[in-house]
Every structure is written in C-alpha cells, then in structure tokens.
Design a protein around this motif. Structure first.
Motif, mmCIF file in Angstrom:
data_model
loop_
_atom_site.group_PDB
_atom_site.id
_atom_site.type_symbol
_atom_site.label_atom_id
_atom_site.label_comp_id
_atom_site.label_asym_id
_atom_site.label_seq_id
_atom_site.Cartn_x
_atom_site.Cartn_y
_atom_site.Cartn_z
ATOM 1 N N GLN A 1 111.602 32.574 92.805
ATOM 2 C CA GLN A 1 110.879 32.488 94.078
ATOM 3 C C GLN A 1 110.060 33.755 94.270
ATOM 4 O OE1 GLN A 1 113.371 31.671 97.421
ATOM 5 N NE2 GLN A 1 111.693 31.758 98.898
ATOM 6 N N VAL A 2 108.823 33.572 94.619
ATOM 7 C CA VAL A 2 107.930 34.713 94.777
ATOM 8 C C VAL A 2 108.037 35.261 96.192
ATOM 9 C CG1 VAL A 2 105.530 35.463 94.790
ATOM 10 C CG2 VAL A 2 106.331 33.844 93.052
ATOM 11 N N GLN A 3 108.151 36.566 96.286
ATOM 12 C CA GLN A 3 108.093 37.243 97.581
ATOM 13 C C GLN A 3 107.065 38.354 97.497
ATOM 14 O OE1 GLN A 3 112.170 38.460 98.411
ATOM 15 N NE2 GLN A 3 112.343 36.802 99.907
ATOM 16 N N LEU A 4 106.300 38.499 98.542
ATOM 17 C CA LEU A 4 105.350 39.597 98.652
ATOM 18 C C LEU A 4 105.891 40.607 99.650
ATOM 19 C CD1 LEU A 4 101.945 37.673 98.850
ATOM 20 C CD2 LEU A 4 103.087 38.599 96.828
ATOM 21 N N VAL A 5 105.842 41.855 99.282
ATOM 22 C CA VAL A 5 106.359 42.906 100.140
ATOM 23 C C VAL A 5 105.253 43.924 100.394
ATOM 24 C CG1 VAL A 5 108.075 44.726 100.425
ATOM 25 C CG2 VAL A 5 108.681 42.590 99.238
ATOM 26 N N GLU A 6 104.906 44.080 101.668
ATOM 27 C CA GLU A 6 103.921 45.087 102.040
ATOM 28 C C GLU A 6 104.632 46.392 102.388
ATOM 29 O OE1 GLU A 6 102.304 41.244 104.109
ATOM 30 O OE2 GLU A 6 104.232 42.234 103.871
ATOM 31 N N SER A 7 103.942 47.479 102.165
ATOM 32 C CA SER A 7 104.449 48.791 102.549
ATOM 33 C C SER A 7 103.269 49.717 102.800
ATOM 34 C CB SER A 7 105.356 49.372 101.454
ATOM 35 O OG SER A 7 104.634 49.523 100.252
ATOM 36 N N GLY A 8 103.566 50.848 103.400
ATOM 37 C CA GLY A 8 102.535 51.849 103.620
ATOM 38 C C GLY A 8 102.024 51.938 105.038
ATOM 39 N N GLY A 9 102.479 51.041 105.893
ATOM 40 C CA GLY A 9 102.045 51.104 107.271
ATOM 41 C C GLY A 9 102.667 52.278 107.998
ATOM 42 N N GLY A 10 102.195 52.529 109.200
ATOM 43 C CA GLY A 10 102.738 53.631 109.985
ATOM 44 C C GLY A 10 101.829 53.985 111.122
ATOM 45 N N LEU A 11 102.094 55.152 111.697
ATOM 46 C CA LEU A 11 101.321 55.674 112.814
ATOM 47 C C LEU A 11 100.382 56.759 112.300
ATOM 48 C CD1 LEU A 11 100.775 56.010 115.868
ATOM 49 C CD2 LEU A 11 102.699 57.630 115.914
ATOM 50 N N VAL A 12 99.134 56.653 112.665
ATOM 51 C CA VAL A 12 98.140 57.621 112.214
ATOM 52 C C VAL A 12 97.151 57.872 113.341
ATOM 53 C CG1 VAL A 12 96.642 55.849 111.222
ATOM 54 C CG2 VAL A 12 96.560 58.193 110.322
ATOM 55 N N GLN A 13 96.596 59.040 113.367
ATOM 56 C CA GLN A 13 95.579 59.344 114.384
ATOM 57 C C GLN A 13 94.238 58.761 113.976
ATOM 58 O OE1 GLN A 13 95.656 63.640 114.831
ATOM 59 N NE2 GLN A 13 96.988 63.479 116.619
ATOM 60 N N ALA A 14 93.432 58.500 114.964
ATOM 61 C CA ALA A 14 92.081 58.015 114.703
ATOM 62 C C ALA A 14 91.358 58.972 113.760
ATOM 63 C CB ALA A 14 91.309 57.858 116.008
ATOM 64 N N GLY A 15 90.653 58.386 112.796
ATOM 65 C CA GLY A 15 89.975 59.185 111.788
ATOM 66 C C GLY A 15 90.797 59.391 110.534
ATOM 67 N N GLY A 16 92.065 59.066 110.599
ATOM 68 C CA GLY A 16 92.954 59.258 109.473
ATOM 69 C C GLY A 16 92.888 58.111 108.479
ATOM 70 N N SER A 17 93.762 58.190 107.481
ATOM 71 C CA SER A 17 93.778 57.204 106.397
ATOM 72 C C SER A 17 95.191 56.716 106.115
ATOM 73 C CB SER A 17 93.216 57.832 105.113
ATOM 74 O OG SER A 17 91.900 58.281 105.291
ATOM 75 N N LEU A 18 95.258 55.523 105.607
ATOM 76 C CA LEU A 18 96.518 54.951 105.130
ATOM 77 C C LEU A 18 96.214 54.091 103.917
ATOM 78 C CD1 LEU A 18 98.377 53.649 108.332
ATOM 79 C CD2 LEU A 18 99.114 55.525 106.856
ATOM 80 N N ARG A 19 97.205 53.969 103.047
ATOM 81 C CA ARG A 19 97.083 53.027 101.936
ATOM 82 C C ARG A 19 98.240 52.042 102.001
ATOM 83 N NH1 ARG A 19 97.071 53.651 95.357
ATOM 84 N NH2 ARG A 19 99.307 53.949 95.695
ATOM 85 N N LEU A 20 97.890 50.785 102.122
ATOM 86 C CA LEU A 20 98.888 49.733 102.121
ATOM 87 C C LEU A 20 99.054 49.188 100.712
ATOM 88 C CD1 LEU A 20 97.842 47.726 105.311
ATOM 89 C CD2 LEU A 20 99.283 49.768 105.137
ATOM 90 N N SER A 21 100.272 48.784 100.415
ATOM 91 C CA SER A 21 100.555 48.161 99.133
ATOM 92 C C SER A 21 101.167 46.790 99.359
ATOM 93 C CB SER A 21 101.547 49.008 98.320
ATOM 94 O OG SER A 21 101.029 50.288 98.049
ATOM 95 N N CYS A 22 100.897 45.914 98.446
ATOM 96 C CA CYS A 22 101.488 44.575 98.462
ATOM 97 C C CYS A 22 101.988 44.308 97.049
ATOM 98 C CB CYS A 22 100.450 43.536 98.877
ATOM 99 S SG CYS A 22 101.009 41.824 98.735
ATOM 100 N N THR A 23 103.287 44.153 96.931
ATOM 101 C CA THR A 23 103.885 43.971 95.612
ATOM 102 C C THR A 23 104.621 42.645 95.559
ATOM 103 O OG1 THR A 23 104.167 46.350 95.349
ATOM 104 C CG2 THR A 23 105.489 44.936 93.929
ATOM 105 N N ALA A 24 104.429 41.950 94.458
ATOM 106 C CA ALA A 24 105.101 40.671 94.266
ATOM 107 C C ALA A 24 106.410 40.882 93.534
ATOM 108 C CB ALA A 24 104.218 39.719 93.480
ATOM 109 N N SER A 25 107.465 40.310 94.078
ATOM 110 C CA SER A 25 108.729 40.248 93.355
ATOM 111 C C SER A 25 108.933 38.807 92.941
ATOM 112 C CB SER A 25 109.884 40.728 94.240
ATOM 113 O OG SER A 25 110.058 39.885 95.336
ATOM 114 N N GLY A 26 109.141 38.606 91.680
ATOM 115 C CA GLY A 26 109.032 37.249 91.157
ATOM 116 C C GLY A 26 107.560 37.073 90.843
ATOM 117 N N SER A 27 107.215 36.681 89.695
ATOM 118 C CA SER A 27 105.820 36.710 89.277
ATOM 119 C C SER A 27 104.979 35.627 89.939
ATOM 120 C CB SER A 27 105.741 36.544 87.763
ATOM 121 O OG SER A 27 104.401 36.504 87.345
ATOM 122 N N VAL A 28 103.838 36.052 90.463
ATOM 123 C CA VAL A 28 102.869 35.087 90.990
ATOM 124 C C VAL A 28 102.162 34.393 89.844
ATOM 125 C CG1 VAL A 28 100.727 34.830 92.298
ATOM 126 C CG2 VAL A 28 102.508 36.370 93.119
ATOM 127 N N GLY A 29 101.882 35.151 88.768
ATOM 128 C CA GLY A 29 101.115 34.594 87.666
ATOM 129 C C GLY A 29 99.635 34.611 87.995
#
Length: 119
Positions: A1-29
């Motif tokens: 069974q495929v699951q997608l897991v996002e990470s990298g969110g949070g609190l940031v001030q205006a003008g700042g940066s964030l990088r979100l990730s999305c990783t599949a557990s169980g292969s999407v193919g």
C-alpha cells in the motif's frame, strides 16, 4: 500500500523560506503527475505546483517565481521549495501523486503538513 508523507512545514516569518518534502513509502512506480496543493482555513484546496515525469513544471499564479518544484524520481521523493513566503501562503500543504499502473491510474494523497507564515 502506498503512503505519501509530507514533511518540512512549520512557522516562518514573512520573507522566509521553507522546503517541503513528499516521500512515498511503498513504491508508486511510474507516475503521470505529481502535485502540491494547499488549503487555507475556510478556503478551497488549490493547486500550487506540478511536475511531470519529464520534469516539466507548472505553478499557480500566486506562487510563480517564488516556489520551485523538483523531484528525485528514483527515490520517489518530491520537493517544494518556497521562498519569499507571505502570510497568504499559510495553509495545509498536501502532495498528490497519480500512479500509472498500465491498466489505469490511481491517485495517492499525503496527510498534509502545516505551513504558517507570520506577517
């Protein structure tokens, strides 16, 4: 069974940066499209960015020039680099991948990660 897991969110001030990730557990193919969506409180979910298997990208008007979408397709991990963040970027960010299984397609969604941009 495929699951997608996002990470990298949070609190940031205006003008700042964030990088979100999305990783599949169980292969999407093979996949047809990978997308990032966001949903602000009280608003409809909107498409933020998309990337095709060929690497072609597209962006919503509100994030064009500030966000970048990339992917390590072999590792089935996709990224959303967000810069110059604004208060209106606040919301829950979801990744969606449409797997191509030959006889049909199947979409997979992550559970979301919260991004909060303080003014």
């Amino acid at each position: 069974q495929v699951q997608l897991v996002e990470s990298g969110g949070g609190l940031v001030q205006a003008g700042g940066s964030l990088r979100l990730s999305c990783t599949a557990s169980g292969s999407v193919g093979p996949f047809t499209i990978m997308e990032w969506y966001r949903q602000a409180e009280g608003k409809q979910r909107e498409l933020v960015a998309a990337i095709s298997p060929s690497g072609r990208t597209s962006f919503g008007d509100s994030v064009w020039g500030r966000f970048t979408i990339t992917g390590n397709f072999a590792r089935e991990t996709w990224y959303l680099q967000m810069t110059d963040l604004r208060a209106e970027d606040t919301g829950i960010y979801y990744c969606r991948v449409v797997g191509d299984y030959g006889v049909g397609t199947l979409e997979h969604w992550g559970q979301g990660t919260q991004v909060t941009v303080s003014p």
